[in-house]
Design an enzyme around this catalytic site. Sequence first.
Site, PDB file in Angstrom:
ATOM      1  N   LYS A  19       0.806  -1.228   0.000  1.00  0.00           N
ATOM      2  CA  LYS A  19       0.000   0.000   0.000  1.00  0.00           C
ATOM      3  C   LYS A  19       0.841   1.281   0.000  1.00  0.00           C
ATOM      4  CE  LYS A  19      -4.296  -1.679   2.068  1.00  0.00           C
ATOM      5  NZ  LYS A  19      -5.326  -1.401   3.088  1.00  0.00           N
ATOM      6  N   GLU A  66      -5.522  13.634  -2.743  1.00  0.00           N
ATOM      7  CA  GLU A  66      -5.094  14.317  -1.526  1.00  0.00           C
ATOM      8  C   GLU A  66      -5.230  13.441  -0.281  1.00  0.00           C
ATOM      9  OE1 GLU A  66      -6.172  18.401   0.997  1.00  0.00           O
ATOM     10  OE2 GLU A  66      -7.123  18.030  -0.939  1.00  0.00           O
ATOM     11  N   ASP A  74     -10.129   3.036   2.060  1.00  0.00           N
ATOM     12  CA  ASP A  74     -10.264   2.367   3.362  1.00  0.00           C
ATOM     13  C   ASP A  74     -11.018   3.221   4.367  1.00  0.00           C
ATOM     14  OD1 ASP A  74      -8.929  -0.003   2.701  1.00  0.00           O
ATOM     15  OD2 ASP A  74      -6.972   0.841   3.166  1.00  0.00           O
ATOM     16  N   GLY A 101      -0.635   2.615  12.807  1.00  0.00           N
ATOM     17  CA  GLY A 101      -0.156   2.189  11.498  1.00  0.00           C
ATOM     18  C   GLY A 101      -0.971   2.787  10.369  1.00  0.00           C
ATOM     19  N   GLY A 102      -0.900   2.158   9.193  1.00  0.00           N
ATOM     20  CA  GLY A 102      -1.607   2.666   8.028  1.00  0.00           C
ATOM     21  C   GLY A 102      -3.110   2.682   8.198  1.00  0.00           C
ATOM     22  N   ASN A 123      -0.829   4.519  21.315  1.00  0.00           N
ATOM     23  CA  ASN A 123       0.006   3.474  20.747  1.00  0.00           C
ATOM     24  C   ASN A 123       1.117   3.155  21.738  1.00  0.00           C
ATOM     25  OD1 ASN A 123       0.588   1.878  18.264  1.00  0.00           O
ATOM     26  ND2 ASN A 123       2.550   2.955  18.384  1.00  0.00           N
ATOM     27  N   ARG A 124       1.623   1.932  21.680  1.00  0.00           N
ATOM     28  CA  ARG A 124       2.735   1.567  22.567  1.00  0.00           C
ATOM     29  C   ARG A 124       3.923   2.504  22.364  1.00  0.00           C
ATOM     30  NH1 ARG A 124       0.819  -1.372  26.714  1.00  0.00           N
ATOM     31  NH2 ARG A 124      -0.361  -3.179  26.013  1.00  0.00           N
TER      32      ARG A 124
END
Length: 279
Positions: free
Chosen positions: A67, A79, A103, A130-131, A152-153
Amino acid sequence: MTAKLFALLGSPVEHSMSPLMHNRAFNRLNLPHRYHAFDVEPDKLGEAVESLKVLGVAGWNVTVPHKVSIMEHLDEIDEEAEKIGAVNTVVNENGRLFGSNTDGQGYLDSLLDETGPALKEMRVLIIGAGGAARAVTTVLSRFGVKEIVVTNRTYEKAEAISHICTSNTEVKPMKREETEAEAASRFDLLINTTSIGMSPRIDDMPFPIENIREGAMVSDLIYNPLKTKWLRECEKRGVAIHNGLGMFVGQGARSFERWVNVLPDVQEMKRDVLAQLGG
């Protein structure tokens, strides 16, 4: 009408539901097109793209691990895909390749089916950076929910998303330990964008459930299994749950629309995938 070929590029792809979903949608609309999955190793992506252009493939989806790397092989990127930093849909217009990302919109469509207009007033916690987190954060910020926090960690990754994805709603990073303490009183919607809960980590949960308040909703982007352990345990506590099937179908429907200028029947597509999954 001239038959066209559409594709999926990824690795691995043998278990993908996309060919079944798209081919049945083509059949329902009496379109002569076909969709095929191609397993492409990362070091062969450039060659695969050139081959698809030579063959006149009209468009394709891109999944893990391509991706991000697909972007260097495209002529133009919209954009939102630029902001997310990933492309999942390519349209081939006479050899010129246009990339976009469906997505986030696919997820928003599926979420609105569950929440309706109440989504505007929700305080949202996004777990992961993440993505997938970028796609979801971008679309929810643009939509204008009441509050967005990313945890997030690795705090620096959450911080990076807050700088990139803010539009109509400010996106704030928060350290994981602080977020877990606030879940009970603050968040109306908690979204898992990580792979925790998917095979082989089916017994793991991405976020503690003890303090998730009654009346909240939890959403998991995973759709296989349809109910992760996190969703099952939250459901036992009376918390509303939402899995990733709607996002998967929604992003596919939006890709389909970009290719043939027709939005397919999303509910029929969902039924096709559910039947295949045994749900």
